[in-house]
Design a protein around this motif. Structure first.
Motif, short mmCIF file in Angstrom:
data_model
loop_
_atom_site.label_atom_id
_atom_site.label_comp_id
_atom_site.label_asym_id
_atom_site.label_seq_id
_atom_site.Cartn_x
_atom_site.Cartn_y
_atom_site.Cartn_z
N ARG A 86 -4.80 8.34 11.53
CA ARG A 86 -5.00 8.58 10.08
C ARG A 86 -3.75 8.22 9.29
NH1 ARG A 86 -7.13 14.25 8.50
NH2 ARG A 86 -7.03 13.23 6.48
N ALA A 125 -3.46 4.43 9.16
CA ALA A 125 -4.41 3.88 8.18
C ALA A 125 -3.87 4.06 6.76
CB ALA A 125 -5.78 4.54 8.34
N LEU A 126 -3.28 5.21 6.49
CA LEU A 126 -2.69 5.45 5.17
C LEU A 126 -1.53 4.49 4.92
CD1 LEU A 126 -2.33 7.12 2.58
CD2 LEU A 126 -0.96 8.73 3.94
N LYS A 146 -1.06 1.52 6.11
CA LYS A 146 -1.60 0.18 5.86
C LYS A 146 -2.26 0.11 4.49
CE LYS A 146 -2.29 -1.25 10.65
NZ LYS A 146 -3.30 -1.60 11.68
N GLN A 147 -2.90 1.18 4.08
CA GLN A 147 -3.52 1.23 2.75
C GLN A 147 -2.44 1.15 1.67
OE1 GLN A 147 -6.18 4.62 2.10
NE2 GLN A 147 -5.32 4.85 0.07
N GLN A 148 -1.32 1.81 1.88
CA GLN A 148 -0.24 1.82 0.90
C GLN A 148 0.55 0.52 0.89
OE1 GLN A 148 -1.74 4.61 -0.56
NE2 GLN A 148 0.32 4.68 -1.37
N SER A 149 0.53 -0.21 1.99
CA SER A 149 1.26 -1.49 2.11
C SER A 149 0.30 -2.56 2.63
CB SER A 149 2.45 -1.32 3.06
OG SER A 149 3.35 -0.37 2.57
N PRO A 150 -0.70 -2.92 1.84
CA PRO A 150 -1.76 -3.80 2.33
C PRO A 150 -1.30 -5.22 2.65
CG PRO A 150 -2.00 -3.48 -0.03
CD PRO A 150 -0.90 -2.55 0.44
N HIS A 164 -2.38 -0.77 16.97
CA HIS A 164 -2.65 -0.88 15.54
C HIS A 164 -2.28 -2.25 14.99
CE1 HIS A 164 -4.15 3.13 14.61
NE2 HIS A 164 -3.41 3.51 15.62
N PRO A 220 -1.88 -8.09 7.67
CA PRO A 220 -3.33 -7.92 7.57
C PRO A 220 -4.05 -9.20 7.94
CG PRO A 220 -2.38 -8.21 5.40
CD PRO A 220 -1.22 -8.12 6.37
N LYS A 274 -7.78 -12.99 4.33
CA LYS A 274 -9.00 -12.73 3.56
C LYS A 274 -9.90 -13.97 3.63
CE LYS A 274 -6.99 -9.40 0.52
NZ LYS A 274 -5.80 -9.31 -0.23
#
Length: 158
Positions: free
Chosen positions: A94, A97-98, A100-104, A125, A151, A154
């Motif tokens: 968790r 995941a946070l 990575k969400q904060q540093s996409p 990860h 990441p 896209k």
């Protein structure tokens, strides 16, 4: 232990002591062969004066107990420590995941070469080893390794 009952939130000044305690307990449990370069009061002071007020610091809290800490500085994951009782329960996932969400756009981090469980966790990860050192640039003088996560690309629009 149920990680669904854990709240992840930004740390406040009042959280610094509890976050430092998680760091100290985790460090002692995970790195018994690595000399801690700072005493407990220095670690608590570092959390209170530097990490919580100057960096993006998150805590994992259940009830009135802090059980995890995550520190990000721009795209560098500076700290990810769990209370030893909470390892293997999904809380690290968790917090990752946070992060990575904060540093996409990507993250980098350093960990000690001797810390096999942490290295395996980061590799699971998607982090890739990019550099090793002899430890002369860290306070502990312990050989370390740098990891980077990028990441996935896209898909093209359209």
């Amino acid at each position: 232990m149920n990680t669904d009952e854990i709240l992840l939130r930004r740390a406040h000044a009042a959280d610094a002591h509890a976050a430092a305690d998680v760091w100290l307990r985790s460090y002692a449990a995970a790195l018994p062969t690595v000399r801690c370069a700072h005493d407990e009061s220095d670690v608590r002071d570092w959390f209170a004066r530097v990490l919580v007020p100057q960096y993006e610091t998150w805590v994992a809290v259940t009830g009135n107990r802090t059980v995890g800490v995550l520190v990000i500085n721009n795209s560098e994951l500076k700290q990810l420590y769990l209370d030893p009782d909470w390892r293997g329960q999904g809380l690290g996932n968790r917090l990752m995941a946070l992060a990575k969400q904060q540093s996409p756009d990507g993250l980098s981090l350093w960990t000690f070469q001797v810390n096999g469980p942490a290295r395996r966790f980061y590799q699971r990860h998607g982090f890739v080893e990019v550099e090793r050192t002899d430890g002369q640039c860290n306070d502990e003088r312990e050989p370390d390794v740098r990891y980077v996560w990028q990441p996935p690309p896209k898909p093209p629009a359209g």
